[in-house]
Scaffold this motif. Structure first.
Motif, PDB file in Angstrom:
ATOM      1  N   ILE A 547      41.780 -65.734  23.990  1.00  0.00           N
ATOM      2  CA  ILE A 547      41.505 -66.462  22.752  1.00  0.00           C
ATOM      3  C   ILE A 547      41.951 -67.902  22.938  1.00  0.00           C
ATOM      4  O   ILE A 547      42.638 -68.244  23.906  1.00  0.00           O
ATOM      5  CB  ILE A 547      42.221 -65.824  21.536  1.00  0.00           C
ATOM      6  N   ASN A 548      41.573 -68.758  22.003  1.00  0.00           N
ATOM      7  CA  ASN A 548      41.896 -70.176  22.104  1.00  0.00           C
ATOM      8  C   ASN A 548      42.467 -70.725  20.795  1.00  0.00           C
ATOM      9  O   ASN A 548      42.206 -71.865  20.421  1.00  0.00           O
ATOM     10  CB  ASN A 548      40.653 -70.980  22.511  1.00  0.00           C
ATOM     11  N   ASN A 549      43.251 -69.916  20.107  1.00  0.00           N
ATOM     12  CA  ASN A 549      43.868 -70.375  18.866  1.00  0.00           C
ATOM     13  C   ASN A 549      45.102 -69.535  18.590  1.00  0.00           C
ATOM     14  O   ASN A 549      45.236 -68.421  19.095  1.00  0.00           O
ATOM     15  CB  ASN A 549      42.880 -70.273  17.703  1.00  0.00           C
ATOM     16  N   TYR A 550      46.011 -70.093  17.795  1.00  0.00           N
ATOM     17  CA  TYR A 550      47.256 -69.395  17.495  1.00  0.00           C
ATOM     18  C   TYR A 550      47.792 -69.875  16.159  1.00  0.00           C
ATOM     19  O   TYR A 550      47.411 -70.941  15.662  1.00  0.00           O
ATOM     20  CB  TYR A 550      48.300 -69.623  18.601  1.00  0.00           C
ATOM     21  N   HIS A 551      48.689 -69.071  15.569  1.00  0.00           N
ATOM     22  CA  HIS A 551      49.333 -69.481  14.326  1.00  0.00           C
ATOM     23  C   HIS A 551      50.280 -70.637  14.598  1.00  0.00           C
ATOM     24  O   HIS A 551      50.935 -70.709  15.639  1.00  0.00           O
ATOM     25  CB  HIS A 551      50.097 -68.311  13.710  1.00  0.00           C
ATOM     26  N   GLN A 552      50.405 -71.524  13.639  1.00  0.00           N
ATOM     27  CA  GLN A 552      51.039 -72.813  13.874  1.00  0.00           C
ATOM     28  C   GLN A 552      52.531 -72.767  14.167  1.00  0.00           C
ATOM     29  O   GLN A 552      53.016 -73.462  15.058  1.00  0.00           O
ATOM     30  CB  GLN A 552      50.814 -73.705  12.661  1.00  0.00           C
ATOM     31  N   TYR A 553      53.298 -71.978  13.434  1.00  0.00           N
ATOM     32  CA  TYR A 553      54.749 -72.088  13.505  1.00  0.00           C
ATOM     33  C   TYR A 553      55.285 -71.384  14.753  1.00  0.00           C
ATOM     34  O   TYR A 553      55.469 -70.168  14.766  1.00  0.00           O
ATOM     35  CB  TYR A 553      55.381 -71.512  12.236  1.00  0.00           C
ATOM     36  N   ILE A 554      55.537 -72.175  15.807  1.00  0.00           N
ATOM     37  CA  ILE A 554      55.967 -71.630  17.096  1.00  0.00           C
ATOM     38  C   ILE A 554      57.468 -71.352  17.016  1.00  0.00           C
ATOM     39  O   ILE A 554      58.283 -72.266  17.005  1.00  0.00           O
ATOM     40  CB  ILE A 554      55.646 -72.606  18.237  1.00  0.00           C
ATOM     41  N   ILE A 555      57.827 -70.060  16.998  1.00  0.00           N
ATOM     42  CA  ILE A 555      59.216 -69.672  16.762  1.00  0.00           C
ATOM     43  C   ILE A 555      60.009 -69.570  18.060  1.00  0.00           C
ATOM     44  O   ILE A 555      61.171 -69.974  18.119  1.00  0.00           O
ATOM     45  CB  ILE A 555      59.286 -68.319  16.021  1.00  0.00           C
ATOM     46  N   SER A 556      59.417 -69.004  19.107  1.00  0.00           N
ATOM     47  CA  SER A 556      60.201 -68.720  20.307  1.00  0.00           C
ATOM     48  C   SER A 556      59.280 -68.507  21.491  1.00  0.00           C
ATOM     49  O   SER A 556      58.078 -68.256  21.328  1.00  0.00           O
ATOM     50  CB  SER A 556      61.055 -67.461  20.082  1.00  0.00           C
ATOM     51  N   PHE A 557      59.874 -68.609  22.695  1.00  0.00           N
ATOM     52  CA  PHE A 557      59.165 -68.336  23.943  1.00  0.00           C
ATOM     53  C   PHE A 557      59.849 -67.165  24.649  1.00  0.00           C
ATOM     54  O   PHE A 557      60.973 -66.785  24.318  1.00  0.00           O
ATOM     55  CB  PHE A 557      59.166 -69.567  24.839  1.00  0.00           C
ATOM     56  N   ALA A 558      59.168 -66.610  25.636  1.00  0.00           N
ATOM     57  CA  ALA A 558      59.720 -65.435  26.313  1.00  0.00           C
ATOM     58  C   ALA A 558      59.113 -65.286  27.698  1.00  0.00           C
ATOM     59  O   ALA A 558      58.037 -65.823  27.995  1.00  0.00           O
ATOM     60  CB  ALA A 558      59.438 -64.170  25.495  1.00  0.00           C
ATOM     61  N   GLU A 559      59.819 -64.541  28.541  1.00  0.00           N
ATOM     62  CA  GLU A 559      59.320 -64.086  29.835  1.00  0.00           C
ATOM     63  C   GLU A 559      59.314 -62.567  29.840  1.00  0.00           C
ATOM     64  O   GLU A 559      60.213 -61.947  29.265  1.00  0.00           O
ATOM     65  CB  GLU A 559      60.248 -64.529  30.969  1.00  0.00           C
ATOM     66  N   ASP A 560      58.320 -61.967  30.500  1.00  0.00           N
ATOM     67  CA  ASP A 560      58.410 -60.524  30.703  1.00  0.00           C
ATOM     68  C   ASP A 560      59.121 -60.269  32.031  1.00  0.00           C
ATOM     69  O   ASP A 560      59.560 -61.205  32.716  1.00  0.00           O
ATOM     70  CB  ASP A 560      57.036 -59.855  30.633  1.00  0.00           C
ATOM     71  N   GLU A 561      59.246 -59.014  32.398  1.00  0.00           N
ATOM     72  CA  GLU A 561      60.020 -58.679  33.588  1.00  0.00           C
ATOM     73  C   GLU A 561      59.389 -59.234  34.857  1.00  0.00           C
ATOM     74  O   GLU A 561      60.091 -59.492  35.846  1.00  0.00           O
ATOM     75  CB  GLU A 561      60.173 -57.157  33.688  1.00  0.00           C
TER      76      GLU A 561
END
Length: 804
Positions: A547-561
């Motif tokens: 997809i090429n869209n996302y909800h605006q309020y970026i709360i956090s980032f993450a890495e998977d294993e």
């Protein structure tokens, strides 16, 4: 009124008011994007190809596929004598090797789901004639298509059948098309250098998902924490366990009002979790009349690997919070095995506590990066002080302090290091939320002072304290002004396997503006180069599942294993709104070679029912491609012009009963302490042209770009760019008769409309509204911005990027 240019608009269905067009409807040409027959991006082979050497640098074949094509070549050529071999070998090799072309999906017509995949790649007419003339006898050995069997004896019919409608992209003209070949394999960027990436939806329906972590135990599960105090388990197939991993909602202090910074704020697993089952959480609590932040240790249940033993909680540390904001919230284990705790400065504006504030006070735990040792803490103290902590022997200083002078670090991460050289390994990156002007990114080092409240970013905040020669603060690696965003969300240095182009790129965001951003270190100078990240335009993200869209309020980032990168955002920043989504970051221009990123998760014993993942988001702005011209559509007999005027004259839906998604977000950051302003909506009367827009300010007088000015209540005014996104721009562009919004221009790129009033602020569109008035906004004439934030757009009827 704009007429349709050339071929008609492909995306007619996107417009809620239709498109005024007085010509026949045709399919507009679309820009191709590299795509293999497995519907994935091309790659750089790990081992050099021996047969299809024209694609040895970049394409769709690894060494194994190359060997398969070589074997097939010899099978075909076994049917020829010496003369036939001499005539046909080159042609057969070329045709077989187009499966290795970066544009294989297009050459074999695999992008069009309504037609079968071709068995012979799309050939340019002149090349096809040569092939047929010299080597038509090879056709039965190359294709089992029954239609080809019927037309193979007729040169014109055969070449018409294997040809492509867009002749610029047929083979071999494709190879000389510089627009397609010059930047192959690189992260694509628009005319302003904004990197175009895509996303994959991973989880949804979450209430302010503010942490996603893995246990590093080989299972490749990931755990997502909600602000209310719930942690959910997700399996590698993205199914969610019905029973939460952790539920401390009764203990967590938070509320439903937007912008409340209290709640469940952080989660991390012990590096030895696989053996000791320990994890640590960071959350807000109320004790009597006091608010505190609490760091607790839990253990996993002995009977269920997907459930925490809630009776095992041990409170490791509690710190009084003098205000309800700036609570910090980050927990992590660094490479040294110690637990790092990042606290806020205690809240309110300007860190007003004491003579110099909490952040500069080494006898206070607020405004700090703390480091403690929780290993082997079953007996004796709950934690110990690492012997090399910098202030362990300093009188009056808390020995837990590792670094100080931070305001409210929201999201920190440890760099895994370059997968091959391990360069950068162990660095701790943090985003520190600013006060009035600047947001910053820091690399945390032992004993260093990060400047607050003396400095905000590179700038002095407390001038007297800033002038103190003993400050000895370390400057951020990057800072940006509140024109770009008002609440940084720290991210990660990408070290995953699947997106090689992103290696070493620090990717982060801004909670308020919704910007995705990146920094790349120049190894020679040590400086960090900035690039904004945009969602892919046109067909850039037209891959299955992206997809090429996302909800605006970026709360956090993450890495998977495995080290792949994710972020979490929401449409309504409330702890009780189930609008949170987890997204995986994907580079559509290049992937890792097949089988390189393979891993086998350890089995997970599941005792809870599973909830299968059902994606809710979708790609916007792109229809399934087709090279075939569509039949003209019949023209309706009703008056399209009158329908448009009637539609624009109607009041937007927000003037009646508000939709559930129209809750107004706070203008200030959810991690800032300024009081939220009450903003009432002003109802607009249903005037004939209320909501109409115009574009002005382009120096060359082009009508496809300019500052957005809107007509409301009998006056023209401007729109602030605080929350200005391509979804907002799409509404404006379609209203003016264009297909695409190529850019959402900010920072008064097309000049300041100082002679006009600012009529709209905090505009948030879904992208399908009829006008900006139908989008969420602060209210007509209500704003707290200035004309240097006047918004603009660049529109177009092609998804090619237009130079500014």
């Amino acid at each position: 009124m704009r007429r349709c240019n050339g071929k008609a608009l492909r995306l007619l269905w996107l417009s809620p008011i239709g498109v005024l067009c007085f010509s026949m409807l045709w399919v507009a040409p679309v820009m191709l994007h590299p795509q293999c027959l497995d519907f994935k991006p091309p790659f750089r082979p790990l081992r050099e190809l021996e047969f299809c050497v024209m694609y040895k640098e970049f394409g769709c074949c690894d060494y194994q596929k190359d060997q398969e094509l070589m074997a097939r070549f010899y099978q075909v050529m076994d049917h020829f004598d010496y003369y036939g071999y001499a005539n046909c070998a080159g042609f057969v090799l070329e045709l077989l090797c187009q499966e290795c072309s970066p544009y294989a999906a297009h050459l074999f017509d695999a992008e069009d789901p309504s037609t079968p995949v071709h068995t012979i790649p799309g050939l340019c007419q002149d090349h096809c004639f040569q092939f047929w003339k010299k080597c038509s006898s090879a056709i039965p050995f190359l294709s089992d298509d029954p239609h080809i069997a019927k037309v193979k004896e007729d040169q014109a019919l055969f070449c018409q059948y294997v040809g492509l409608g867009d002749v610029d992209y047929c083979y071999p003209h494709l190879l000389s098309n510089q627009k397609l070949t010059q930047n192959l394999g690189r992260v694509q960027s628009d005319s302003d250098g904004c990197l175009q990436l895509c996303l994959e939806e991973v989880a949804n329906g979450l209430r302010n998902p503010l942490a996603m972590v893995h246990a590093n135990d080989g299972t490749h599960r990931f755990f997502v924490a909600e602000q209310v105090g719930l942690v959910w388990t997700y399996l590698p197939d993205r199914s969610k366990l019905l029973r939460p991993f952790l539920n401390i909602t009764k203990a967590v202090l938070t509320s439903s009002w937007e912008g409340d910074e209290r709640g469940f704020l952080g989660l991390t697993f012990d590096p030895k979790y696989k053996y000791n089952g320990k994890l640590y959480v960071y959350y807000s609590v109320e004790v009597g009349f006091d608010e505190r932040i609490r760091i607790s240790e839990f253990r996993v249940s002995a009977n269920d690997m997907n459930l925490v033993d809630h009776t095992s909680e041990r409170v490791i540390l509690e710190i009084d919070e003098p205000a309800s904001n700036h609570n910090g919230g980050q927990l992590l284990f660094a490479d040294d095995g110690y637990l790092y705790i990042f606290t806020g400065d205690g809240g309110m504006a300007g860190d007003p506590f004491g003579k110099y504030g909490n952040a500069q006070n080494k006898s206070a735990l607020l405004g700090k990066a703390l480091r403690i040792d929780v290993d082997d803490n079953e007996r004796g103290p709950l934690y110990r002080i690492p012997p090399d902590n910098p202030f362990i022997h300093k009188r009056g200083a808390r020995p837990e302090i590792y670094a100080y002078g931070v305001r409210n670090m929201w999201r920190c991460s440890v760099d895994r290091g370059d997968p091959r050289t391990k360069e950068g390994k162990g660095r701790i990156f943090c985003g520190d939320v600013g006060q009035n002007k600047f947001e910053e990114i820091d690399i945390i080092e032992k004993g260093r002072n990060y400047g607050w409240r003396a400095k905000e970013g590179f700038s002095c905040y407390d001038k007297k304290l800033c002038a103190n020669s003993s400050l000895d603060d370390v400057l951020p690696i990057y800072a940006y002004s509140h024109k770009m965003g008002k609440s940084v969300t720290g991210g990660y240095v990408y070290r995953g396997c699947e997106n090689p182009n992103l290696n070493g790129m620090y990717i982060f965001g801004d909670f308020m503006s919704g910007r995705l951003m990146s920094l790349q270190e120049d190894r020679n100078t040590g400086q960090w180069k900035y690039n904004e990240i945009c969602m892919g335009m046109g067909r850039t993200c037209a891959f299955p599942g992206l997809i090429n869209n996302y909800h605006q309020y970026i709360i956090s980032f993450a890495e998977d294993e495995a080290g792949e990168l994710y972020f979490m955002s929401t449409g309504i920043p409330s702890a009780t709104s189930p609008s949170g989504v987890v997204y995986k970051v994907v580079d559509p221009s290049r992937r890792a070679p097949p089988r390189q990123c393979h891993y086998d998760p350890l089995p997970v014993r599941v005792k809870s029912p599973l909830i299968r993942f059902v994606p809710q988001e979708s790609l916007i702005g792109v229809e399934p491609s087709s090279d075939k011209i569509q039949e003209p559509q019949p023209t309706e007999s009703h008056d399209w012009l009158q329908e448009l005027i009637d539609h624009l004259g109607e009041p937007g839906p927000h003037l009646a009963t508000p939709l559930p998604t129209t809750t107004k977000p706070p203008r200030q950051s959810r991690r800032k302490g300024r009081r939220r302003k009450e903003k009432s909506r002003v109802e607009t009367a249903p005037e004939l042209q209320s909501g109409m827009v115009r574009l002005v300010g382009d120096e060359q007088g082009r009508d496809d770009r300019g500052r957005v000015e809107i007509y409301i209540n009998r006056e023209w005014g401007t729109v602030c760019d605080d929350l200005w996104t391509t979804k907002n721009a799409a509404v404006v562009c379609r209203q003016l008769g264009f297909q695409y919004a190529l850019k959402a221009a900010k920072n008064s790129e097309f000049g300041e409309g100082t002679n006009l009033r600012i009529l709209l602020d905090d505009v948030q569109c879904e992208g399908t509204e009829s006008s900006l008035l139908d989008c969420k906004h602060a209210g007509v004439g209500i704003n707290n911005c200035a004309h240097y934030e006047d918004a603009g757009v660049i529109c177009g009827n092609s998804d090619y990027v237009v130079e500014v």
